[in-house]
Design a protein around this motif. Structure first.
Motif, mmCIF file in Angstrom:
data_model
loop_
_atom_site.group_PDB
_atom_site.id
_atom_site.type_symbol
_atom_site.label_atom_id
_atom_site.label_comp_id
_atom_site.label_asym_id
_atom_site.label_seq_id
_atom_site.Cartn_x
_atom_site.Cartn_y
_atom_site.Cartn_z
ATOM 1 N N ASN A 57 75.249 -72.189 21.358
ATOM 2 C CA ASN A 57 75.418 -71.444 20.109
ATOM 3 C C ASN A 57 74.673 -70.117 20.086
ATOM 4 O OD1 ASN A 57 77.129 -73.384 19.142
ATOM 5 N ND2 ASN A 57 75.590 -74.439 17.923
ATOM 6 N N TYR A 58 74.068 -69.761 21.227
ATOM 7 C CA TYR A 58 73.409 -68.460 21.362
ATOM 8 C C TYR A 58 74.070 -67.624 22.462
ATOM 9 C CZ TYR A 58 69.730 -70.444 18.474
ATOM 10 O OH TYR A 58 69.035 -71.013 17.432
ATOM 11 N N GLY A 59 75.008 -68.206 23.159
ATOM 12 C CA GLY A 59 75.633 -67.552 24.296
ATOM 13 C C GLY A 59 76.960 -66.902 23.947
ATOM 14 N N PRO A 60 77.776 -66.615 24.968
ATOM 15 C CA PRO A 60 79.054 -65.933 24.748
ATOM 16 C C PRO A 60 80.123 -66.859 24.175
ATOM 17 C CG PRO A 60 78.788 -66.474 27.071
ATOM 18 C CD PRO A 60 77.504 -66.858 26.405
ATOM 19 N N TRP A 61 80.933 -66.308 23.283
ATOM 20 C CA TRP A 61 82.073 -67.007 22.701
ATOM 21 C C TRP A 61 83.306 -66.121 22.858
ATOM 22 C CZ3 TRP A 61 82.248 -71.240 18.769
ATOM 23 C CH2 TRP A 61 81.084 -72.019 18.789
ATOM 24 N N LEU A 62 84.455 -66.762 22.987
ATOM 25 C CA LEU A 62 85.736 -66.065 23.074
ATOM 26 C C LEU A 62 86.383 -66.083 21.690
ATOM 27 C CD1 LEU A 62 87.525 -64.778 25.343
ATOM 28 C CD2 LEU A 62 88.823 -66.929 25.322
ATOM 29 N N VAL A 63 86.747 -64.908 21.201
ATOM 30 C CA VAL A 63 87.294 -64.779 19.853
ATOM 31 C C VAL A 63 88.661 -64.097 19.932
ATOM 32 C CG1 VAL A 63 86.922 -63.831 17.545
ATOM 33 C CG2 VAL A 63 84.957 -64.524 18.933
ATOM 34 N N ASP A 64 89.675 -64.710 19.347
ATOM 35 C CA ASP A 64 91.020 -64.128 19.310
ATOM 36 C C ASP A 64 91.044 -63.027 18.249
ATOM 37 O OD1 ASP A 64 93.715 -63.520 19.115
ATOM 38 O OD2 ASP A 64 94.352 -65.583 19.462
ATOM 39 N N VAL A 65 91.291 -61.795 18.686
ATOM 40 C CA VAL A 65 91.335 -60.659 17.757
ATOM 41 C C VAL A 65 92.717 -60.005 17.784
ATOM 42 C CG1 VAL A 65 88.855 -60.189 17.793
ATOM 43 C CG2 VAL A 65 90.307 -59.165 19.545
ATOM 44 N N SER A 66 93.727 -60.766 18.227
ATOM 45 C CA SER A 66 95.084 -60.226 18.387
ATOM 46 C C SER A 66 95.655 -59.693 17.079
ATOM 47 C CB SER A 66 96.018 -61.305 18.935
ATOM 48 O OG SER A 66 95.512 -61.862 20.126
ATOM 49 N N HIS A 67 95.218 -60.251 15.955
ATOM 50 C CA HIS A 67 95.777 -59.879 14.658
ATOM 51 C C HIS A 67 95.160 -58.609 14.091
ATOM 52 C CE1 HIS A 67 92.042 -61.995 13.901
ATOM 53 N NE2 HIS A 67 92.009 -61.464 12.691
ATOM 54 N N MET A 68 94.112 -58.094 14.725
ATOM 55 C CA MET A 68 93.383 -56.948 14.183
ATOM 56 C C MET A 68 93.844 -55.647 14.835
ATOM 57 S SD MET A 68 89.510 -58.553 14.235
ATOM 58 C CE MET A 68 88.789 -57.355 13.127
ATOM 59 N N THR A 69 93.692 -54.535 14.115
ATOM 60 C CA THR A 69 93.821 -53.232 14.753
ATOM 61 C C THR A 69 92.519 -52.943 15.495
ATOM 62 O OG1 THR A 69 92.886 -52.011 12.885
ATOM 63 C CG2 THR A 69 95.283 -52.396 12.866
ATOM 64 N N LEU A 70 92.562 -52.041 16.457
ATOM 65 C CA LEU A 70 91.337 -51.687 17.181
ATOM 66 C C LEU A 70 90.298 -51.111 16.228
ATOM 67 C CD1 LEU A 70 89.777 -51.390 19.857
ATOM 68 C CD2 LEU A 70 90.878 -49.160 20.158
ATOM 69 N N GLU A 71 90.749 -50.317 15.260
ATOM 70 C CA GLU A 71 89.816 -49.700 14.312
ATOM 71 C C GLU A 71 89.107 -50.777 13.481
ATOM 72 O OE1 GLU A 71 92.970 -48.802 14.742
ATOM 73 O OE2 GLU A 71 92.605 -46.906 15.796
ATOM 74 N N ALA A 72 89.876 -51.762 13.012
ATOM 75 C CA ALA A 72 89.286 -52.836 12.207
ATOM 76 C C ALA A 72 88.337 -53.681 13.050
ATOM 77 C CB ALA A 72 90.388 -53.716 11.624
ATOM 78 N N PHE A 73 88.722 -53.895 14.288
ATOM 79 C CA PHE A 73 87.886 -54.662 15.213
ATOM 80 C C PHE A 73 86.539 -53.976 15.414
ATOM 81 C CE2 PHE A 73 86.934 -54.950 19.899
ATOM 82 C CZ PHE A 73 86.329 -56.196 19.863
ATOM 83 N N ALA A 75 85.102 -51.856 13.522
ATOM 84 C CA ALA A 75 84.348 -51.716 12.275
ATOM 85 C C ALA A 75 83.856 -53.054 11.738
ATOM 86 C CB ALA A 75 85.227 -51.040 11.222
ATOM 87 N N HIS A 76 84.157 -54.147 12.437
ATOM 88 C CA HIS A 76 83.803 -55.474 11.937
ATOM 89 C C HIS A 76 82.289 -55.614 11.805
ATOM 90 C CE1 HIS A 76 83.525 -59.821 11.523
ATOM 91 N NE2 HIS A 76 84.816 -59.825 11.280
#
Length: 278
Positions: A57-73, A75-76
């Protein structure tokens, strides 16, 4: 003018490819980390090995961001002003298979036969791995990815191309030969100090780009070494003070005395500075 990264992102969405971010949760603030872990169940940890259970829970996680625009991503709230978002991937490989693949890539062997954990996804490590196309595991590592993007200086992105296979190929353990092992003996001090300052004093930085911030810290650490400081704690303290006050140490009349005692008498800089300031 549209950047290459923005073009790649839009093209992936047009082709209904997946876009994934790798987020190192330990670099988030504690409230953000807890929120991250309790939210979207489609996020997948990469530290799947039992021996990493306590670090998961402190290491790397894979997150699906396919639904986001690059700008929104970009600015998250999880990613702005910190280094938690280490890279993003464009691929046709399904999330579950990609997570298992990237989990396998956290382990490597050296010439002594030792099994080591490596941050293969990290912006400072990935280019070194990508450069070794002569080693047999290279095609395995980059096989299921069309493109792997990492942040670089001036808010730009560096792209590493893969084979975009829908399925990862047969497992090939990452082997660190002598040349790669030497290249990966990274001085941890700039990275740890950058992370600490981003959490505790982000105002010292002149840029939001991780690469720029890291370079700022490296320059400050080098300035400390140029003063004759050798101990990591002393060099880190000097660099932190310099980043917080650009006039340091010229504006502190006791500096030469502090340096003389620290270097000459092998005393901790923090102790000496406290004594001289009383």
């Amino acid at each position: 003018m549209m950047s290459d990264a923005a073009r790649a992102w839009i093209e992936a969405q047009k082709k209904t490819q997946s876009l994934f971010a790798i987020v190192e949760t330990g670099l988030l603030s504690e409230p953000a980390r807890q929120q991250f872990l309790q939210s979207d169940p489609s996020r997948r940890p990469l530290m799947l090995q039992p021996e990493f259970a306590e670090l998961r829970n402190y290491g790397p996680w894979l997150v699906d961001v396919s639904h986001m625009t690059l700008e929104a991503f970009l600015a998250h709230e999880y990613f702005t002003g910190c280094t938690a978002m280490t890279s993003w991937i464009r691929t046709d490989c399904p999330a579950e298979k990609l997570a298992a693949h990237l989990s396998d890539a956290l382990l490597a062997k050296n010439e002594a036969g030792e099994v080591l954990m490596i941050r293969s996804y990290a912006p400072e490590v990935l280019p070194m791995l990508y450069a070794r196309a002569d080693l047999s595991w290279h095609a395995w590592l980059f096989g299921p990815l069309e493109e792997w993007w990492i942040p670089s200086a001036d808010a730009k992105w560096q792209c590493f191309k893969g084979l975009n296979l829908a399925q990862p190929g047969k497992y090939q353990p990452i082997f660190l030969d002598a040349k790669l092992w030497t290249a990966m003996e990274i001085d941890p001090l700039p990275y740890s100090l950058t992370t600490e300052l981003e959490k505790e004093a982000p105002e010292v930085f002149t840029s939001t780009c991780h690469g720029d911030r890291l370079n700022q810290v490296k320059v400050a650490l080098e300035a400390g070494r140029d003063q004759g400081l050798t101990e990591s704690e002393d060099v880190s303290l000097f660099a932190s003070l310099l980043l917080m006050d650009r006039e340091f140490p010229a504006n502190w009349p006791m500096w030469e005395k502090a340096k003389e005692r620290t270097v000459g008498e092998k005393l901790p800089l923090g102790v000496v500075m406290r004594e001289l300031s009383e």
